[in-house]
Design an enzyme around this catalytic site. Structure first.
Site, PDB file in Angstrom:
ATOM      1  N   THR A   1      65.518 -40.703   4.966  1.00 23.73           N
ATOM      2  CA  THR A   1      65.012 -39.675   5.619  1.00 23.73           C
ATOM      3  C   THR A   1      64.062 -38.913   4.509  1.00 23.73           C
ATOM      4  OG1 THR A   1      66.500 -38.078   4.998  1.00 23.73           O
ATOM      5  CG2 THR A   1      66.851 -39.598   6.929  1.00 23.73           C
ATOM      6  N   ASP A   2      63.042 -38.364   5.264  1.00 24.96           N
ATOM      7  CA  ASP A   2      62.195 -37.369   4.488  1.00 24.96           C
ATOM      8  C   ASP A   2      63.430 -36.184   4.217  1.00 24.96           C
ATOM      9  OD1 ASP A   2      60.168 -35.769   3.219  1.00 24.96           O
ATOM     10  OD2 ASP A   2      58.757 -36.161   4.871  1.00 24.96           O
TER      11      ASP A   2
END
Length: 806
Positions: A228-229
């Site tokens: 994920t960011d």
């Protein structure tokens, strides 16, 4: 599975623990099984491994590293091998700092010139972007560590980036916004992909079965890790089901429990978790292998600085050279004006900030050159404040010179991660300075520093225009070598420069302000729009001047590609970027007038001619058919165009291509804007025909209570008085900080508070505030102050007791 034996020895808790970070930058380890923690670091154009406490915003200084030119700069080199060389040097420095995963390159499309993070992206063209990115990845991973291609996908604005819903038709998604990722992943063989914050057509990207499984895994055969960011996880279980293995940063074990409960309830099969664990283990073991051997903990600082200079030299674009004023002759009397000459603007702002090992300065470099620099004046205030005295002093100095070197551009607070630019204009105080100098000395060479396109209504006031973009720590010396002719400029623009912002294709639909952003222009971004709709531009895609001239001749086309002769007809050795565009002569399916499908960079000595071949590939003639849901080829005659830019077409040849005989995907009568290409102001009704469904409501529902995915900004209409007061306090703080000149701090408020969804309060605090505590905050926000406060304090007490083992 590669690591079945190890996985069989792991407890369910251990498996779940590997799915999220240990802290801000590292993964969990399992000591009893010899599974090490690995380090992920920012670094699309230089390593950012922080020396002190970690944060995502670049507040704490990082270890010194070479600051190479940004992606927007290197894109202008059009040189895949140069991208690979940068990658090799980035990889070497990453290994020296014991980094396992380098978070880059960023390859999102430049849908709109105002996107605040355009400096970190390559191009408005997916083919060009994908090829450059694949080079970076190969170079980085040649050292045994992993690159991480980001942000997947359709992440093209910074405002409300953590919650905005991108509404885009499937064909445009495939052809424009996913093709660069496809090339980078297939050709670069990246080990890691970062999912983006935003939603696409109603689903968060890291939870999207369509993006993550059907396309990334099944179609592209990606078998690496998706991360994920930072703070970009919404529903952890939904993300895991989609195949998003790693959540960053840590949530102090909170989401691990979500995974365990989902397995115990049967929502996830343990075998599915095992697949994710297997991929994480592969990333850990393959990127740790280099550190089990003898490796260098140092790198040659001077050599890397020299490479940064070479990269900058090949990426600088000469945009104007009236009367062949450039290159400047030995002994030319120059004055240097502009704050950027003394304090260079050489990189972007936000998570990619690099602490450079060396930083070249224009004034110091001029002293060592063969030009006669008779003085320097800053001329303007860096952050836009008007100062007549500085203009007056600059004009007095300009009178004494043969040539004025004027260093102008956009400042760090204007182009930054987390917020979009408000205008395409150069700051007014710089334009005023330029116009004043033009009255006393017409021989102005402007040296421009910015990471994205700007308007240039002032261009008639300069005779020379050299665009350095954001050219890294060695950029000052590189630009000077171009000005004096030691280097023949060979860069060409990887994005179009429109005459004015109102001419841009997404003008009416950028950015999305509340719930969603509609990509009504479809595939008509950049030159695809300007060339098809016949809109005049300042500088076209692929444009760049040289100190020599090139001639194209003798075109031949067969089923494998195009071959032609390229000659240097001038007196100076130089490099030419030859570009191949393809134009379909059928109008049965709407398309841009022409599309880039190949390019090459060729070095030629004066008088030299070379035979050049640009091959076709699987992307040359394809289009995505929404009826068959696959790539097809339309049977038609295609014009193969070879040129020096998207509008400077030198050679053409026709080729009939057999098709796949797929049914036509569209009713031409219902999509007039798309068939004409004039798609910058499409009606909602026509866009819905293209989408194949209704457009979602774009505005916030102010009658509903605020929830996890609503933003702090929405507190402006919250039921709770405390939330409304907090919103006004934040808004006032932002206004006040800008008023007193603290623009970077004001930006930080917008980036890290104002547009943050409530779930980010939990996801970005490393477990300091958990989701049950967040429930209490939301009760307060929604008008239940005392109940919410009690709930928050009760859950905080539970968490602290749990942490103490009570």
């Amino acid at each position: 599975m590669k690591y079945k034996e190890i996985i069989n020895k792991m407890t369910l808790e251990e498996k779940a623990s590997l799915m999220s970070g240990k802290d801000f930058w590292t993964t969990q380890e399992i000591e009893r099984l010899g599974i090490n923690s690995i380090f992920l670091a920012d670094g699309p154009h230089g390593i950012r491994k922080q020396a002190e406490a970690a944060d995502h915003l670049g507040l704490n200084e990082s270890l010194p590293a070479t600051c190479f030119p940004t992606a927007a700069t290197v894109a202008n080199s059009w040189n895949e091998k140069l991208g690979e060389k940068i990658g090799q040097y980035l990889g070497e420095e990453a290994v020296a700092q014991k980094v396992n995963v380098l978070l880059g390159p960023g390859i999102n499309m430049k849908r709109d010139p105002l996107c605040g993070r355009n400096f970190e992206y390559f191009s408005e063209d997916p083919y060009h972007t994908g090829k450059l990115a694949a080079g970076y990845i190969k170079g980085i991973q040649s050292h045994g560590i992993s690159a991480c291609v980001k942000h997947f996908a359709a992440n093209n604005q910074e405002e409300r980036r953590m919650s905005i819903d991108t509404i885009v038709d499937e064909r445009t998604l495939r052809e424009i916004y996913l093709t660069a990722f496809e090339i980078a992943i297939k050709e670069g063989q990246t080990k890691t992909v970062m999912s983006s914050y935003n939603m696409v057509n109603g689903a968060y990207t890291n939870e999207s079965i369509h993006l993550m499984r059907e396309i990334l895994r099944d179609e592209w055969d990606f078998d690496g890790v998706v991360v994920t960011d930072w703070g970009g996880s919404n529903d952890r279980v939904a993300g895991l089901l989609a195949g998003n293995e790693l959540e960053m940063p840590t949530t102090a074990g909170e989401t691990n429990q979500d995974i365990i409960k989902a397995i115990e309830s049967g929502k996830i099969k343990e075998a599915e978790l095992d697949e994710c664990v297997d991929r994480i283990l592969d990333l850990i073991y393959t990127t740790e292998d280099v550190y089990s051997k003898s490796y260098s903990k140092e790198f040659n600082v001077k050599e890397h600085h020299k490479v940064a200079q070479e990269v900058a030299e090949e990426s600088i674009v000469l945009l104007k050279n009236e009367g062949n004023l450039l290159p400047l002759k030995k002994g030319t009397k120059v004055v240097t004006i502009g704050d950027f000459a003394k304090n260079p603007r050489y990189q972007g702002a936000g998570s990619s900030i690099v602490n450079p090992t060396i930083l070249d300065n224009t004034l110091e470099s001029l002293d060592a050159s063969e030009l006669v620099n008779i003085g320097y004046e800053p001329g303007f205030e860096r952050y836009g404040k008007k100062n007549k005295k500085k203009i007056t002093k600059a004009c007095e100095l300009a009178k004494e010179a043969d040539v004025v070197l004027l260093y102008i551009g956009l400042d760090e607070a204007t182009e930054a991660e987390g917020l979009d630019r408000q205008t395409m204009a150069l700051p007014a105080n710089q334009v005023a300075l330029l116009q004043a100098i033009a009255q006393v000395n017409p021989n102005i060479v402007a040296i421009l520093s910015s990471g994205a396109a700007i308007e240039m209504p002032w261009i008639d006031n300069v005779k020379g225009l050299v665009h350095g973009y954001l050219s890294g720590q060695a950029g000052a010396q590189a630009i000077l070598r171009v000005l004096t002719g030691e280097v023949n400029p060979s860069g060409k623009l990887a994005e179009t420069y429109p005459l004015r912002y109102e001419d841009t294709p997404a003008y009416h639909h950028f950015p999305g302000k509340e719930v969603s952003v509609e990509y009504r222009e479809s595939m008509y971004i950049g030159y695809r729009y300007y060339d098809t709709a016949n809109v005049n531009v300042r500088f076209p895609f692929g444009f760049g001047l040289s100190y020599t001239t090139f001639e194209y001749s003798a075109i031949q086309v067969d089923n494998d590609g195009v071959t032609f002769a390229l000659s240097n007809t001038g007196d100076v050795a130089g490099m030419e970027i030859a570009q191949m565009y393809v134009s379909c002569q059928s109008d049965a399916i709407f398309r841009p007038k022409k599309e880039l499908k190949g390019f090459t960079k060729v070095f030629l000595n004066p008088g030299e001619t070379k035979s050049v071949t640009i091959p076709f590939d699987d992307k040359t003639f394809r289009y995505f058919n929404v009826k068959t849901n696959q790539w097809e080829i339309e049977e038609a005659t295609y014009t193969i165009i070879v040129g020096a830019s998207s509008t400077d077409c030198r050679l053409e040849h026709s080729l009939f291509v057999e098709g796949t005989h797929a049914p036509l995907p569209y009713d031409k009568e219902k999509l007039p804007s798309y068939y004409s290409g004039k798609a910058n102001n499409v009606t909602e009704a026509e866009f819905e025909v293209l989408l194949g469904g209704k457009v979602p409501v774009t505005t916030w529902d102010r009658t509903k209570p605020l929830g996890y995915n609503d933003t702090i900004a929405q507190c402006q209409y919250a039921k709770g008085w405390f939330a409304r007061f907090s919103y006004r306090t934040i808004s006032f703080a932002h206004w006040f900080l800008r008023k007193i000149g603290k623009r970077e701090l004001a930006n930080l408020i917008m980036m890290s508070v104002y547009h943050m969804p409530f779930r980010g309060v939990s996801r970005m605090t490393g477990g300091v505030i958990n989701m049950p505590m967040l429930d209490g905050i939301l009760l307060i926000v929604n008008g239940q102050f005392f109940k919410g406060t009690r709930h928050f304090l009760r859950e905080r007490s539970k968490m602290l007791k749990l942490a103490k083992g009570e």
